[in-house]
Design a protein around this motif. Structure first.
Motif, PDB file in Angstrom:
ATOM      1  N   LEU A 195       6.185  -4.943 -15.461  1.00 58.10           N
ATOM      2  CA  LEU A 195       6.315  -5.130 -16.917  1.00 58.10           C
ATOM      3  C   LEU A 195       7.627  -5.807 -17.268  1.00 58.10           C
ATOM      4  CD1 LEU A 195       4.496  -4.246 -19.398  1.00 58.10           C
ATOM      5  CD2 LEU A 195       3.735  -3.475 -17.140  1.00 58.10           C
ATOM      6  N   ASN A 196       8.691  -5.415 -16.595  1.00 61.73           N
ATOM      7  CA  ASN A 196       9.985  -6.048 -16.858  1.00 61.73           C
ATOM      8  C   ASN A 196       9.968  -7.516 -16.431  1.00 61.73           C
ATOM      9  OD1 ASN A 196      12.850  -6.759 -15.403  1.00 61.73           O
ATOM     10  ND2 ASN A 196      13.139  -5.692 -17.339  1.00 61.73           N
ATOM     11  N   ALA A 197       9.470  -7.761 -15.223  1.00 57.28           N
ATOM     12  CA  ALA A 197       9.501  -9.122 -14.686  1.00 57.28           C
ATOM     13  C   ALA A 197       8.599 -10.070 -15.468  1.00 57.28           C
ATOM     14  CB  ALA A 197       9.090  -9.106 -13.208  1.00 57.28           C
ATOM     15  N   LYS A 198       7.513  -9.540 -16.029  1.00 58.29           N
ATOM     16  CA  LYS A 198       6.574 -10.397 -16.758  1.00 58.29           C
ATOM     17  C   LYS A 198       6.938 -10.541 -18.224  1.00 58.29           C
ATOM     18  CE  LYS A 198       4.066 -13.135 -17.781  1.00 58.29           C
ATOM     19  NZ  LYS A 198       3.892 -14.474 -17.209  1.00 58.29           N
ATOM     20  N   THR A 199       7.360  -9.457 -18.881  1.00 59.38           N
ATOM     21  CA  THR A 199       7.410  -9.479 -20.347  1.00 59.38           C
ATOM     22  C   THR A 199       8.798  -9.379 -20.961  1.00 59.38           C
ATOM     23  OG1 THR A 199       7.153  -7.057 -20.616  1.00 59.38           O
ATOM     24  CG2 THR A 199       5.141  -8.370 -20.370  1.00 59.38           C
ATOM     25  N   GLU A 224      -3.349  -2.532 -16.292  1.00 53.55           N
ATOM     26  CA  GLU A 224      -4.078  -3.240 -17.345  1.00 53.55           C
ATOM     27  C   GLU A 224      -3.696  -2.708 -18.725  1.00 53.55           C
ATOM     28  OE1 GLU A 224      -8.561  -4.791 -17.818  1.00 53.55           O
ATOM     29  OE2 GLU A 224      -8.394  -2.600 -17.929  1.00 53.55           O
ATOM     30  N   GLU A 225      -3.639  -1.404 -18.864  1.00 51.89           N
ATOM     31  CA  GLU A 225      -3.287  -0.819 -20.163  1.00 51.89           C
ATOM     32  C   GLU A 225      -1.869  -1.193 -20.578  1.00 51.89           C
ATOM     33  OE1 GLU A 225      -5.182   0.810 -22.427  1.00 51.89           O
ATOM     34  OE2 GLU A 225      -6.772   0.136 -21.061  1.00 51.89           O
ATOM     35  N   ARG A 226      -0.940  -1.167 -19.637  1.00 51.03           N
ATOM     36  CA  ARG A 226       0.449  -1.494 -19.953  1.00 51.03           C
ATOM     37  C   ARG A 226       0.595  -2.971 -20.313  1.00 51.03           C
ATOM     38  NH1 ARG A 226       4.384   1.815 -17.719  1.00 51.03           N
ATOM     39  NH2 ARG A 226       5.856   0.481 -18.860  1.00 51.03           N
ATOM     40  N   LEU A 227      -0.114  -3.833 -19.614  1.00 56.08           N
ATOM     41  CA  LEU A 227      -0.050  -5.264 -19.924  1.00 56.08           C
ATOM     42  C   LEU A 227      -0.703  -5.572 -21.268  1.00 56.08           C
ATOM     43  CD1 LEU A 227      -0.824  -6.795 -16.408  1.00 56.08           C
ATOM     44  CD2 LEU A 227       1.359  -6.900 -17.621  1.00 56.08           C
ATOM     45  N   LYS A 228      -1.775  -4.845 -21.571  1.00 60.71           N
ATOM     46  CA  LYS A 228      -2.433  -5.031 -22.878  1.00 60.71           C
ATOM     47  C   LYS A 228      -1.494  -4.662 -24.018  1.00 60.71           C
ATOM     48  CE  LYS A 228      -6.459  -3.198 -23.458  1.00 60.71           C
ATOM     49  NZ  LYS A 228      -7.546  -2.198 -23.309  1.00 60.71           N
ATOM     50  N   GLU A 229      -0.684  -3.633 -23.803  1.00 63.63           N
ATOM     51  CA  GLU A 229       0.281  -3.232 -24.835  1.00 63.63           C
ATOM     52  C   GLU A 229       1.250  -4.367 -25.156  1.00 63.63           C
ATOM     53  OE1 GLU A 229       2.228   0.213 -23.371  1.00 63.63           O
ATOM     54  OE2 GLU A 229       0.431   1.485 -23.441  1.00 63.63           O
ATOM     55  N   LYS A 230       1.509  -5.207 -24.172  1.00 65.45           N
ATOM     56  CA  LYS A 230       2.423  -6.337 -24.350  1.00 65.45           C
ATOM     57  C   LYS A 230       1.678  -7.639 -24.653  1.00 65.45           C
ATOM     58  CE  LYS A 230       6.304  -4.157 -23.334  1.00 65.45           C
ATOM     59  NZ  LYS A 230       7.461  -4.063 -24.250  1.00 65.45           N
ATOM     60  N   GLU A 247       0.818  -1.218   0.000  1.00 67.90           N
ATOM     61  CA  GLU A 247       0.000   0.000   0.000  1.00 67.90           C
ATOM     62  C   GLU A 247       0.854   1.271   0.000  1.00 67.90           C
ATOM     63  OE1 GLU A 247      -2.302   0.558   3.629  1.00 67.90           O
ATOM     64  OE2 GLU A 247      -0.997  -0.869   4.674  1.00 67.90           O
ATOM     65  N   THR A 248       2.127   1.169   0.363  1.00 72.81           N
ATOM     66  CA  THR A 248       3.011   2.336   0.364  1.00 72.81           C
ATOM     67  C   THR A 248       3.892   2.407  -0.887  1.00 72.81           C
ATOM     68  OG1 THR A 248       4.841   1.199   1.474  1.00 72.81           O
ATOM     69  CG2 THR A 248       3.131   2.171   2.883  1.00 72.81           C
ATOM     70  N   ALA A 249       3.653   1.556  -1.854  1.00 73.91           N
ATOM     71  CA  ALA A 249       4.546   1.458  -3.008  1.00 73.91           C
ATOM     72  C   ALA A 249       4.501   2.695  -3.886  1.00 73.91           C
ATOM     73  CB  ALA A 249       4.166   0.235  -3.845  1.00 73.91           C
ATOM     74  N   ASP A 250       5.627   2.960  -4.551  1.00 70.94           N
ATOM     75  CA  ASP A 250       5.670   3.911  -5.658  1.00 70.94           C
ATOM     76  C   ASP A 250       5.027   3.186  -6.836  1.00 70.94           C
ATOM     77  OD1 ASP A 250       6.506   5.133  -8.102  1.00 70.94           O
ATOM     78  OD2 ASP A 250       8.203   6.065  -7.093  1.00 70.94           O
ATOM     79  N   LEU A 251       3.832   3.610  -7.232  1.00 71.53           N
ATOM     80  CA  LEU A 251       3.064   2.842  -8.211  1.00 71.53           C
ATOM     81  C   LEU A 251       3.675   2.890  -9.606  1.00 71.53           C
ATOM     82  CD1 LEU A 251      -0.607   3.578  -7.081  1.00 71.53           C
ATOM     83  CD2 LEU A 251       0.976   1.783  -6.338  1.00 71.53           C
ATOM     84  N   SER A 252       4.307   3.986  -9.947  1.00 65.34           N
ATOM     85  CA  SER A 252       4.991   4.058 -11.239  1.00 65.34           C
ATOM     86  C   SER A 252       6.137   3.047 -11.285  1.00 65.34           C
ATOM     87  CB  SER A 252       5.525   5.473 -11.471  1.00 65.34           C
ATOM     88  OG  SER A 252       6.241   5.536 -12.686  1.00 65.34           O
ATOM     89  N   MET A 253       6.899   2.977 -10.193  1.00 65.18           N
ATOM     90  CA  MET A 253       7.964   1.986 -10.093  1.00 65.18           C
ATOM     91  C   MET A 253       7.395   0.581 -10.168  1.00 65.18           C
ATOM     92  SD  MET A 253      10.356   0.998  -6.828  1.00 65.18           S
ATOM     93  CE  MET A 253      11.215   2.556  -6.681  1.00 65.18           C
ATOM     94  N   ALA A 254       6.275   0.359  -9.482  1.00 63.68           N
ATOM     95  CA  ALA A 254       5.663  -0.966  -9.460  1.00 63.68           C
ATOM     96  C   ALA A 254       5.289  -1.431 -10.861  1.00 63.68           C
ATOM     97  CB  ALA A 254       4.435  -0.956  -8.556  1.00 63.68           C
ATOM     98  N   VAL A 255       4.670  -0.539 -11.638  1.00 64.07           N
ATOM     99  CA  VAL A 255       4.264  -0.902 -13.003  1.00 64.07           C
ATOM    100  C   VAL A 255       5.487  -1.246 -13.847  1.00 64.07           C
ATOM    101  CG1 VAL A 255       3.215  -0.060 -15.127  1.00 64.07           C
ATOM    102  CG2 VAL A 255       2.112   0.382 -12.929  1.00 64.07           C
ATOM    103  N   ASP A 256       6.531  -0.447 -13.739  1.00 65.59           N
ATOM    104  CA  ASP A 256       7.739  -0.688 -14.534  1.00 65.59           C
ATOM    105  C   ASP A 256       8.383  -2.023 -14.164  1.00 65.59           C
ATOM    106  OD1 ASP A 256       7.452   1.682 -15.913  1.00 65.59           O
ATOM    107  OD2 ASP A 256       8.855   2.808 -14.640  1.00 65.59           O
ATOM    108  N   ILE A 257       8.450  -2.305 -12.877  1.00 65.28           N
ATOM    109  CA  ILE A 257       9.059  -3.566 -12.434  1.00 65.28           C
ATOM    110  C   ILE A 257       8.229  -4.760 -12.884  1.00 65.28           C
ATOM    111  CG2 ILE A 257       9.525  -4.962 -10.371  1.00 65.28           C
ATOM    112  CD1 ILE A 257      10.545  -2.406  -9.029  1.00 65.28           C
TER     113      ILE A 257
END
Length: 414
Positions: free
Chosen positions: A244-248, A275-281, A232-242
């Motif tokens: 995307l890297n870890a998954k794709t 969701e939007e970022r994962l859809k792009e991949k 709940e305290t995460a930097d959400l922009s960092m979370a999305v980037d990590i």
């Protein structure tokens, strides 16, 4: 070549490797790396046959990616071999010496395991990595690859054995079992007369078969149902980037993220963007009810999804109400490989590090770093998810044993 002949030849080569000087081992590895790059066209042509057969069989994109070789990947394999040559040789290292009251000096020193067997699937890079690590540690290696990569493996082994011959080293330091039948694989698992340790690298089915059927001691390398927990305290922009890297970045590898765990307090801000970022991949999402409120295109997750290693463009999403719930969920469904938390809370980070049961645990970083090359080992023999002898990326030390050395001056036991 029959298995007994392969085993006999391995045993004959083993005493030579056991006492080989470090300088010579390093020279051979560097020459092998040069020859591997020089033979790239031959290896790529062989790999093209395997790729063609894999596509005809309907192999998934993730597995095809594991199988694929090009010049840059062959150069990376060669670079890994060179890095191994630059690492300290652990063989002969004395691990302390103590004097007993009777005057005996008792210590330990590192020695090779002996003959190492490796059973693996469509991962031709394992062929070069395994040779480099085993050779540096004075071990003979017998490789048993799958039918999906037989042409690639044969070409790589031919290049490496050519180097051994040129450097006047026993070519049988590296042996490939070319019969890819299941019957031969089953027989190989029973060769405890010749093989000191067996290491499986592949999917859950292969690893389970080796663990359950081998009469040779096994170092278990596990599958990777890896999670990323967004606190709940995460930097959400960092979370999305990590994520995307870890998954794709590569989907067909054991350190790829397969499941995302999200604190419910950040789902409204995080999940629509994710969701939007994962859809792009082109990633298929399977989510629980709370997550699907903010991810309308996600499918409903089933119980099977939580424990699934997809090795594909698929990910599961689970919401939780606390870090305790996140840890409990991950420990229940994970494969003890690699787990990550994204957080700005020091206490939560430490709790996650302490309580998650896995070989590698991350704070604010991608699980894709669980790799021998990234950890500074040059290469890896596998990612061990067991708790005996070795755990995590297995480098040179994992391929050694110890012997006790005792110095006396005439002592006898009364």
């Amino acid at each position: 070549m029959k298995l007994d002949e392969i085993g006999t030849r391995a045993r004959q080569a083993e005493p030579v490797l056991r006492i080989m000087e470090t300088e010579k081992k390093n020279r051979v590895l560097k020459k092998a790396a040069e020859n591997l790059v020089a033979d790239a066209e031959t290896i790529i042509a062989a790999n093209a046959l395997d790729m063609e057969h894999g596509k005809e069989k309907g192999m998934s994109q993730g597995l095809l990616d594991r199988l694929f070789l090009d010049k840059s990947r062959i150069e990376a394999m060669a670079e890994g071999m060179c890095q191994v040559s630059e690492l300290d040789d652990p063989i002969g290292e004395v691990l302390g010496m103590k004097k007993r009251p009777n005057g005996l000096l008792i210590g330990q020193k590192r020695v090779p395991l002996g003959v190492v067997g490796i059973i693996y699937e469509a991962r031709p890079n394992v062929t070069a990595d395994a040779f480099a690590l085993c050779f540096k540690t004075g071990n003979v290696v017998i490789l048993k690859g799958g039918s999906d990569a037989i042409h690639s493996n044969t070409a790589i082994v031919a290049s490496l054995r050519k180097t051994l011959k040129e450097e006047q080293v026993p070519e049988d330091a590296l042996l490939l079992i070319e019969d890819t039948s299941r019957e031969t694989t089953a027989q190989f698992m029973k060769m405890n007369r010749y093989v000191d340790v067996l290491i499986p690298r592949g999917g859950a089915g292969l690893i389970r078969a080796v663990v359950e059927n081998s009469t040779i001691p096994v170092i278990e390398t596990g599958t990777g149902n890896c999670h990323i927990y967004v606190d709940e305290t995460a930097d959400l922009s960092m979370a999305v980037d990590i994520i995307l890297n870890a998954k794709t970045q590569r989907v067909g590898v054991c350190n790829a993220c397969e499941s995302i765990v999200v604190h419910e307090n950040v789902r409204e801000k995080l999940l629509p963007v994710l969701e939007e970022r994962l859809k792009e991949k082109h990633v298929e999402m399977r989510a629980d009810e709370k997550a699907r409120e903010y991810m309308p295109e996600a499918e409903e997750a089933t119980e099977e999804d939580w424990g699934k290693e997809y090795l594909d463009y698929i990910v599961s999403i689970k919401t939780v109400s606390s870090i305790d719930e996140a840890i409990a969920h991950i420990n229940h469904y994970n494969t003890k490989h690699s787990e990550a938390i994204i957080t700005n809370n020091y206490t939560h980070a430490q709790k996650f590090l302490d309580e998650i049961d896995a070989a590698v645990v991350y704070v604010n970083a991608s699980t894709r770093f669980t790799d021998g090359f990234e950890f500074g080992y040059g290469a890896e023999i596998g990612i061990s998810t067991q708790k005996l002898h070795a755990r995590g990326p297995m480098g040179l030390l994992a391929l050694t044993s110890i012997k006790f050395v005792v110095y006396g001056n005439g002592q006898v036991r009364s």
